[in-house]
Write a protein that holds these residues in place. Structure first.
Motif, PDB file in Angstrom:
ATOM      1  N   ARG A   2      19.367 -93.551  70.518  1.00 39.41           N
ATOM      2  CA  ARG A   2      19.361 -94.406  71.702  1.00 39.41           C
ATOM      3  C   ARG A   2      20.338 -95.575  71.541  1.00 39.41           C
ATOM      4  O   ARG A   2      20.941 -96.020  72.506  1.00 39.41           O
ATOM      5  CB  ARG A   2      17.950 -94.974  71.940  1.00 39.41           C
ATOM      6  N   SER A   3      20.500 -96.075  70.324  1.00 35.95           N
ATOM      7  CA  SER A   3      21.351 -97.248  70.110  1.00 35.95           C
ATOM      8  C   SER A   3      22.818 -96.912  69.917  1.00 35.95           C
ATOM      9  O   SER A   3      23.642 -97.822  69.802  1.00 35.95           O
ATOM     10  CB  SER A   3      20.854 -98.037  68.897  1.00 35.95           C
ATOM     11  N   TYR A   4      23.171 -95.617  69.892  1.00 35.34           N
ATOM     12  CA  TYR A   4      24.579 -95.252  69.734  1.00 35.34           C
ATOM     13  C   TYR A   4      25.273 -95.243  71.095  1.00 35.34           C
ATOM     14  O   TYR A   4      25.916 -94.263  71.478  1.00 35.34           O
ATOM     15  CB  TYR A   4      24.718 -93.874  69.099  1.00 35.34           C
ATOM     16  N   GLY A   5      25.152 -96.326  71.833  1.00 34.02           N
ATOM     17  CA  GLY A   5      25.824 -96.423  73.122  1.00 34.02           C
ATOM     18  C   GLY A   5      25.403 -95.323  74.071  1.00 34.02           C
ATOM     19  O   GLY A   5      24.249 -95.225  74.451  1.00 34.02           O
ATOM     20  N   TRP A  10      14.872 -93.195  68.052  1.00 32.47           N
ATOM     21  CA  TRP A  10      14.408 -94.309  68.864  1.00 32.47           C
ATOM     22  C   TRP A  10      14.058 -95.462  67.937  1.00 32.47           C
ATOM     23  O   TRP A  10      13.839 -95.262  66.740  1.00 32.47           O
ATOM     24  CB  TRP A  10      13.181 -93.916  69.699  1.00 32.47           C
ATOM     25  N   GLY A  11      13.994 -96.681  68.494  1.00 31.30           N
ATOM     26  CA  GLY A  11      13.601 -97.835  67.690  1.00 31.30           C
ATOM     27  C   GLY A  11      14.626 -98.953  67.712  1.00 31.30           C
ATOM     28  O   GLY A  11      14.317-100.088  67.361  1.00 31.30           O
ATOM     29  N   TYR A  12      15.854 -98.629  68.109  1.00 29.31           N
ATOM     30  CA  TYR A  12      16.876 -99.642  68.362  1.00 29.31           C
ATOM     31  C   TYR A  12      17.313 -99.515  69.814  1.00 29.31           C
ATOM     32  O   TYR A  12      17.518 -98.406  70.307  1.00 29.31           O
ATOM     33  CB  TYR A  12      18.109 -99.440  67.483  1.00 29.31           C
ATOM     34  N   THR A  13      17.491-100.644  70.474  1.00 29.62           N
ATOM     35  CA  THR A  13      18.010-100.672  71.839  1.00 29.62           C
ATOM     36  C   THR A  13      19.445-101.178  71.812  1.00 29.62           C
ATOM     37  O   THR A  13      19.733-102.218  71.196  1.00 29.62           O
ATOM     38  CB  THR A  13      17.158-101.595  72.733  1.00 29.62           C
ATOM     39  N   ARG A  33      11.553 -92.786  74.659  1.00 26.55           N
ATOM     40  CA  ARG A  33      11.282 -91.340  74.758  1.00 26.55           C
ATOM     41  C   ARG A  33      11.570 -90.860  76.179  1.00 26.55           C
ATOM     42  O   ARG A  33      12.162 -89.791  76.384  1.00 26.55           O
ATOM     43  CB  ARG A  33       9.827 -91.058  74.369  1.00 26.55           C
ATOM     44  N   ALA A  34      11.178 -91.644  77.177  1.00 20.42           N
ATOM     45  CA  ALA A  34      11.453 -91.273  78.563  1.00 20.42           C
ATOM     46  C   ALA A  34      12.957 -91.256  78.828  1.00 20.42           C
ATOM     47  O   ALA A  34      13.473 -90.372  79.536  1.00 20.42           O
ATOM     48  CB  ALA A  34      10.752 -92.234  79.516  1.00 20.42           C
ATOM     49  N   GLU A  35      13.681 -92.227  78.257  1.00 19.63           N
ATOM     50  CA  GLU A  35      15.134 -92.285  78.438  1.00 19.63           C
ATOM     51  C   GLU A  35      15.813 -91.088  77.784  1.00 19.63           C
ATOM     52  O   GLU A  35      16.723 -90.475  78.364  1.00 19.63           O
ATOM     53  CB  GLU A  35      15.672 -93.592  77.858  1.00 19.63           C
ATOM     54  N   THR A  36      15.371 -90.736  76.594  1.00 21.02           N
ATOM     55  CA  THR A  36      15.939 -89.580  75.905  1.00 21.02           C
ATOM     56  C   THR A  36      15.618 -88.291  76.649  1.00 21.02           C
ATOM     57  O   THR A  36      16.481 -87.418  76.820  1.00 21.02           O
ATOM     58  CB  THR A  36      15.417 -89.508  74.460  1.00 21.02           C
ATOM     59  N   LEU A  68      16.185 -81.401  73.104  1.00 21.25           N
ATOM     60  CA  LEU A  68      15.867 -82.248  71.956  1.00 21.25           C
ATOM     61  C   LEU A  68      14.939 -81.511  71.002  1.00 21.25           C
ATOM     62  O   LEU A  68      13.858 -81.070  71.385  1.00 21.25           O
ATOM     63  CB  LEU A  68      15.203 -83.544  72.420  1.00 21.25           C
ATOM     64  N   ASP A  69      15.360 -81.374  69.748  1.00 18.92           N
ATOM     65  CA  ASP A  69      14.547 -80.723  68.723  1.00 18.92           C
ATOM     66  C   ASP A  69      13.842 -81.715  67.814  1.00 18.92           C
ATOM     67  O   ASP A  69      12.715 -81.486  67.381  1.00 18.92           O
ATOM     68  CB  ASP A  69      15.423 -79.810  67.855  1.00 18.92           C
ATOM     69  N   LEU A  70      14.531 -82.817  67.503  1.00 16.14           N
ATOM     70  CA  LEU A  70      14.053 -83.767  66.503  1.00 16.14           C
ATOM     71  C   LEU A  70      14.160 -85.182  67.042  1.00 16.14           C
ATOM     72  O   LEU A  70      15.216 -85.592  67.525  1.00 16.14           O
ATOM     73  CB  LEU A  70      14.897 -83.637  65.224  1.00 16.14           C
ATOM     74  N   TYR A  71      13.063 -85.950  66.957  1.00 15.27           N
ATOM     75  CA  TYR A  71      13.070 -87.353  67.358  1.00 15.27           C
ATOM     76  C   TYR A  71      12.635 -88.174  66.156  1.00 15.27           C
ATOM     77  O   TYR A  71      11.549 -87.978  65.607  1.00 15.27           O
ATOM     78  CB  TYR A  71      12.137 -87.578  68.538  1.00 15.27           C
TER      79      TYR A  71
END
Length: 323
Positions: A69-72, A97-100, A126-129, A137-140
């Motif tokens: 999520r944090s990679y732009g 997830w965990g960084y914005t 999670r909703a954004e992903t 998505l296989d792995l979060y």
């Protein structure tokens, strides 16, 4: 779990993955990135570069793709690439997830990302992903767990992650910082209804930072798939920054410093997937030569002398400029 798909792949590069941290946003901390990317860091330009890399990686046998999520806009770029190539059904897709991301598409932002491991952040991200990657998505993974992370003790979060796992999503975590080994061992103790919660771990391990090695071996023995990030130490192990021992080994093998550095990681018996963080197709091709590097005992002994004290390594990493 999805990584079982990699076991059926016979290409030499099946244990090498592509991470999108360096191309999903205009600013990052990899050395030399100002030369690797064009002056145009627009969304469309980096989307095109990401798709070029994904095409090259897939054509050369890479089957694990890693975003966050944090990679732009990395998830968006990856989702676009997957949607345009419905025939690509054999890749394993991971995100975190965990960084914005907070830089607003600027390389000069004062703050590029904000860390928050709360349940509320998980639910939002999670909703954004899901909106972007959906059932691809296989792995979060929880992004950058440290020993003091609330993600290690939040039972409500664990319950929600276990629900996601029961629905078919693989749940993992990544680590960073000088206490990676402690974070890994603490995460291995996390259970829900008596069963281990995490099925993968992604950690920094390279010629300069080897401290997580024993804990990663322990995680592997416990049945987790180990993914290695930052095998190039954010560019410190690439020309022209590579230390002398690495340059000498590269000259002896006839391949690049990057290939030798990644080969050193790839040969660890616990390493399931080793990530390339390439920003150009040429870098990627050179990185993938790691699968062909055969290091002898003398070379390994010389490379072992490069390991730094963990706190010194991470303090230096923290000083790398965003550019």
């Amino acid at each position: 779990m999805p990584f079982a798909r990699l076991a059926t792949t016979t290409t030499p590069t099946c244990h090498l993955g592509l991470g999108l941290a360096a191309v999903g946003r205009p600013g990052y901390i990899t050395l030399g990135r100002d030369r690797d990317l064009p002056a145009d860091r627009s969304v469309d330009a980096l989307r095109a570069r990401t798709h070029e890399l994904l095409d090259a990686a897939y054509a050369q046998g890479v089957r694990y793709l890693d975003a966050a999520r944090s990679y732009g806009r990395s998830e968006e770029f990856l989702a676009d690439w997957l949607a345009a190539r419905p025939e690509v059904t054999d890749v394993v897709v991971g995100s975190k997830w965990g960084y914005t991301y907070t830089a607003g598409w600027s390389a000069d932002a004062e703050t590029h990302e904000v860390k928050d491991h709360t349940l509320a952040t998980y639910e939002r991200q999670r909703a954004e992903t899901d909106a972007l990657l959906g059932d691809r998505l296989d792995l979060y993974q929880i992004h950058s767990v440290t020993p003091d992370s609330p993600a290690l003790t939040d039972k409500d979060l664990h319950a929600r992650l276990a629900e996601a796992a029961a629905a078919g999503l693989t749940v993992g975590f990544s680590t960073s910082g000088p206490a990676q080994a402690d974070a890994i061992r603490a995460a291995l103790e996390v259970t829900v209804d008596g069963a281990p919660l995490f099925r993968t771990v992604q950690s920094t391990y390279n010629a300069l930072e080897t401290s997580a090695g024993p804990a990663l071996a322990q995680a592997h023995d416990a049945g987790l798939t180990v993914i290695v990030k930052e095998g190039m130490a954010n560019g410190r192990l690439a020309d022209p920054h590579a230390p002398a021992a690495l340059r000498e080994a590269a000259e002896e093998t006839g391949l690049g410093c990057d290939a030798v550095a990644l080969a050193l990681v790839l040969r660890q018996p616990w390493a399931g997937v080793v990530l390339s963080g390439a920003a150009t197709a040429a870098q990627l091709a050179s990185n993938l030569h790691a699968a062909a590097v055969d290091l002898d005992e003398d070379q390994l002994a010389r490379l072992a002398t490069l390991a730094e004290e963990p706190h010194a390594y991470w303090e230096r990493r923290a000083r790398l400029p965003w550019h």
